[in-house]
Design an enzyme around this catalytic site. Structure first.
Site, short mmCIF file in Angstrom:
data_model
loop_
_atom_site.label_atom_id
_atom_site.label_comp_id
_atom_site.label_asym_id
_atom_site.label_seq_id
_atom_site.Cartn_x
_atom_site.Cartn_y
_atom_site.Cartn_z
N GLN A 177 33.77 32.66 35.49
CA GLN A 177 35.07 32.01 35.42
C GLN A 177 36.19 32.88 36.00
OE1 GLN A 177 35.18 28.81 34.33
NE2 GLN A 177 32.97 29.07 34.19
N CYS A 178 35.86 34.09 36.45
CA CYS A 178 36.86 35.05 36.92
C CYS A 178 36.88 35.10 38.44
CB CYS A 178 36.56 36.43 36.34
SG CYS A 178 37.59 37.75 37.00
N SER A 179 38.04 34.86 39.02
CA SER A 179 38.14 34.87 40.48
C SER A 179 37.85 36.25 41.06
CB SER A 179 39.52 34.39 40.93
OG SER A 179 40.53 35.25 40.45
N ASN B 127 34.14 36.73 40.99
CA ASN B 127 33.52 35.89 42.02
C ASN B 127 33.73 36.48 43.42
OD1 ASN B 127 32.26 33.85 40.46
ND2 ASN B 127 34.26 32.93 40.09
#
Length: 112
Positions: free
Chosen positions: A8-10, A13
């Site tokens: 869920q973490c940009s 990612n």
């Protein structure tokens, strides 16, 4: 190569994408679902050359509400990180006994 990853973490990612762009298929550890053991966390901290408090996400609500301004020993901070893995800074990338917190993602180039 192993990445302690939050899908869920940009930032996490971005680091994963950069690893893949370099032709590496890493072992992905979703550390929120598969929290590292205390021994594994100690090993990661050693590779990072950091103390438990150094890898705490201090803007997280849990930290602000429950731990901000309080003094704990390294052992107590370890227990807090194990209880609240969402407080662990991400992503942590490991290769050949070395580790970095890949924020920004380019920091992981130190391992490539």
């Amino acid at each position: 190569m192993k990445i302690y990853h939050n899908f869920q973490c940009s930032k996490s990612n971005c680091a994963l994408e950069l690893i893949k762009e370099n032709g590496i298929t890493p072992q992905i550890v979703d550390y929120l679902k598969n929290t590292p053991s205390k021994e594994e966390l100690i090993m990661l901290l050693s590779m990072l050359n950091m103390k438990p408090f150094d890898i705490i996400r201090k803007n997280e609500v849990i930290f602000q509400k429950n731990y901000f301004g309080k003094i704990f020993t390294d052992e107590q901070w370890l227990d807090i990180l194990l209880l609240h893995p969402e407080l662990i800074e991400r992503p942590i990338v490991v290769k050949n006994g070395k580790a970095v917190i890949a924020r920004p993602a380019e920091r992981l180039l130190e391992l490539l």
